[in-house]
Design an enzyme around this catalytic site. Sequence first.
Site, mmCIF file in Angstrom:
data_model
loop_
_atom_site.group_PDB
_atom_site.id
_atom_site.type_symbol
_atom_site.label_atom_id
_atom_site.label_comp_id
_atom_site.label_asym_id
_atom_site.label_seq_id
_atom_site.Cartn_x
_atom_site.Cartn_y
_atom_site.Cartn_z
ATOM 1 N N GLU A 126 0.823 -1.220 0.000
ATOM 2 C CA GLU A 126 0.000 0.000 0.000
ATOM 3 C C GLU A 126 0.853 1.265 0.000
ATOM 4 O O GLU A 126 0.507 2.272 -0.634
ATOM 5 C CB GLU A 126 -0.929 -0.004 1.223
ATOM 6 C CG GLU A 126 -1.920 1.124 1.271
ATOM 7 C CD GLU A 126 -2.892 1.118 0.094
ATOM 8 O OE1 GLU A 126 -3.726 0.229 0.012
ATOM 9 O OE2 GLU A 126 -2.800 2.040 -0.745
ATOM 10 N N GLY A 184 14.151 20.266 1.897
ATOM 11 C CA GLY A 184 14.038 18.815 2.107
ATOM 12 C C GLY A 184 12.914 18.184 1.309
ATOM 13 O O GLY A 184 12.567 17.020 1.519
ATOM 14 N N GLU A 187 15.468 15.453 -3.199
ATOM 15 C CA GLU A 187 16.726 14.781 -2.841
ATOM 16 C C GLU A 187 17.902 15.554 -3.432
ATOM 17 O O GLU A 187 17.742 16.291 -4.412
ATOM 18 C CB GLU A 187 16.749 13.377 -3.474
ATOM 19 C CG GLU A 187 15.572 12.511 -3.165
ATOM 20 C CD GLU A 187 15.767 11.704 -1.901
ATOM 21 O OE1 GLU A 187 16.921 11.524 -1.477
ATOM 22 O OE2 GLU A 187 14.755 11.269 -1.329
ATOM 23 N N ASP A 198 10.312 7.943 -10.890
ATOM 24 C CA ASP A 198 9.550 7.492 -9.722
ATOM 25 C C ASP A 198 8.056 7.383 -10.075
ATOM 26 O O ASP A 198 7.396 6.401 -9.739
ATOM 27 C CB ASP A 198 9.783 8.500 -8.581
ATOM 28 C CG ASP A 198 8.892 8.251 -7.382
ATOM 29 O OD1 ASP A 198 9.213 7.367 -6.581
ATOM 30 O OD2 ASP A 198 7.868 8.950 -7.256
ATOM 31 N N LYS A 202 5.494 4.030 -10.224
ATOM 32 C CA LYS A 202 4.195 3.985 -9.540
ATOM 33 C C LYS A 202 3.055 3.683 -10.514
ATOM 34 O O LYS A 202 2.155 2.910 -10.192
ATOM 35 C CB LYS A 202 3.958 5.308 -8.811
ATOM 36 C CG LYS A 202 4.902 5.457 -7.615
ATOM 37 C CD LYS A 202 4.860 6.862 -7.052
ATOM 38 C CE LYS A 202 5.731 7.002 -5.821
ATOM 39 N NZ LYS A 202 5.919 8.404 -5.426
ATOM 40 N N GLY A 303 6.233 11.098 3.535
ATOM 41 C CA GLY A 303 6.416 11.519 4.925
ATOM 42 C C GLY A 303 6.294 10.327 5.853
ATOM 43 O O GLY A 303 5.639 9.329 5.534
#
Length: 432
Positions: A126, A184, A187, A198, A202, A303
Amino acid sequence: MAFKIGLLGLGTVGTGTAEILLNPSGRHPLLQEIKIQRVGVRSLSKPRKVKLPPEVMITDLEAIVTDPEIEIVVELLGGLEPARSLILQAISQGKHVVTANKAVIARYGSEIYAAANEAGVYVLLEAAVGGGIPVIEPLKQSLGANRIRSVIGIVNGTTNYILTQMTIEGAEFDRVLAEAQELGYAEADPTADVDGLDAADKIAILASLAFGGRVKREDVYCEGIRQVSPVDINYAEKLGFVIKLLAIAQSDNSDQSDALQLRVHPTLVAKDLPLASINGVYNAILVEGEPLGQVMFFGPGAGAGPTASAVVSDIMNIVGVLKSSGKTETLDPLLSCSHQHYCTVTPIEEVVTRFYARFLTLDIPGVIGHLGTCFGKHNVSLESVVQIGFQNKLAEIVVVTHHVREGNFRQALEEIRTLEAIDSIPSILRVL
Ligand SMILES: NC(=O)c1ccc[n+]([C@@H]2O[C@H](COP(=O)([O-])OP(=O)(O)OC[C@H]3O[C@@H](n4cnc5c(N)ncnc54)[C@H](OP(=O)(O)O)[C@@H]3O)[C@@H](O)[C@H]2O)c1
């Protein structure tokens, strides 16, 4: 009797996961039956935000995936290796696996799910897409009655933050990227995010679940956001659009085949569409199915807390199964992955979409006519042609097409590049 888990990794997500498991009060009662047996890390001397007995922490990750007492291995290391090998080793030892690792699943999902089915264990993920947003389980279960038509997502918070800030500040990509790195949100090496890799991982995972077939990661067409400029954001704004990095998996009904479009690219999205209002680091995934229509999942895509929320929900699902049956000889088809065939993917030249293109031309009469003739020759019909501005004595012409075959559009551009009046074509973007 507690269900014992082994955590691989105690970084951002590992720490968030341990924090939830160590503080179960007020959450689902099942959490009180889960015990962190071992935690594998690289460095034992690193200060940690969570307090765990020293004997729980080890650096020998293999000892975790082979520990006979551990029933569920939670892989939160990131990267391809040793994550892939450890997942496979855990499966071969009959352990269930929970992972947040989209890179491993997008590339080695076939190998991992074949091994998991053979061993009769679950591999749940998940947290791998959309961080804290529940989208994997809904695709597997709650939306299972639908024929899915499309899954379109803003699935990378870093690029959505950068595009949002570029829109607000009118600033260049490089400046906003540097700011995002300082805060932040990006990266030090932003490649995976800003080049769309990325998001491609996904959408490969989401497509596989939504359309019930395996997807080869390399079949996802991918363009990032480095070339998006404030000039285009500004023109898009004037034309009623915002620019978003979209990950798109869409059934290709144009030729009645079961082929899929799989693509990641910056896209003009009409301001009144729901995805246009997703700003900052947030993620959203819009799923369209028959008979449901559209449903949008929205929330924090990364997060410690949000991602751990998804990880722990997977752990709970497995514990729920173990508790109710005590064994998993027959895997629950709503939790496991059973498809064998690979999806057919439509080549990008065959995709039918709308385009936005910006041309710099000499300021001479008839240029727009020449453009129109070239487009017409290649069956590209134009929705709007706007001569909006001037740059260094060159006229700036922006066109938006109707739906056209991408191959035809590219051929038209090839011909347009050879026209004497054309200086350059600084941007070509797709329109949702
Ligand atoms: N961060 C997010 O918001 C987020 C969101 C969604 C999904 N994810 C996914 O979650 C996973 C974990 O991400 P993260 O941000 O938590 O990573 P992270 O902060 O870099 O943490 C990685 C952890 O794994 C350990 N580790 C890595 N390689 C190791 C090795 N070879 N041997 C032993 N220990 C090793 C590290 O040990 P040390 O602590 O000793 O260095 C660290 O505890 C990734 O797959 C990522 O894509 C993350």
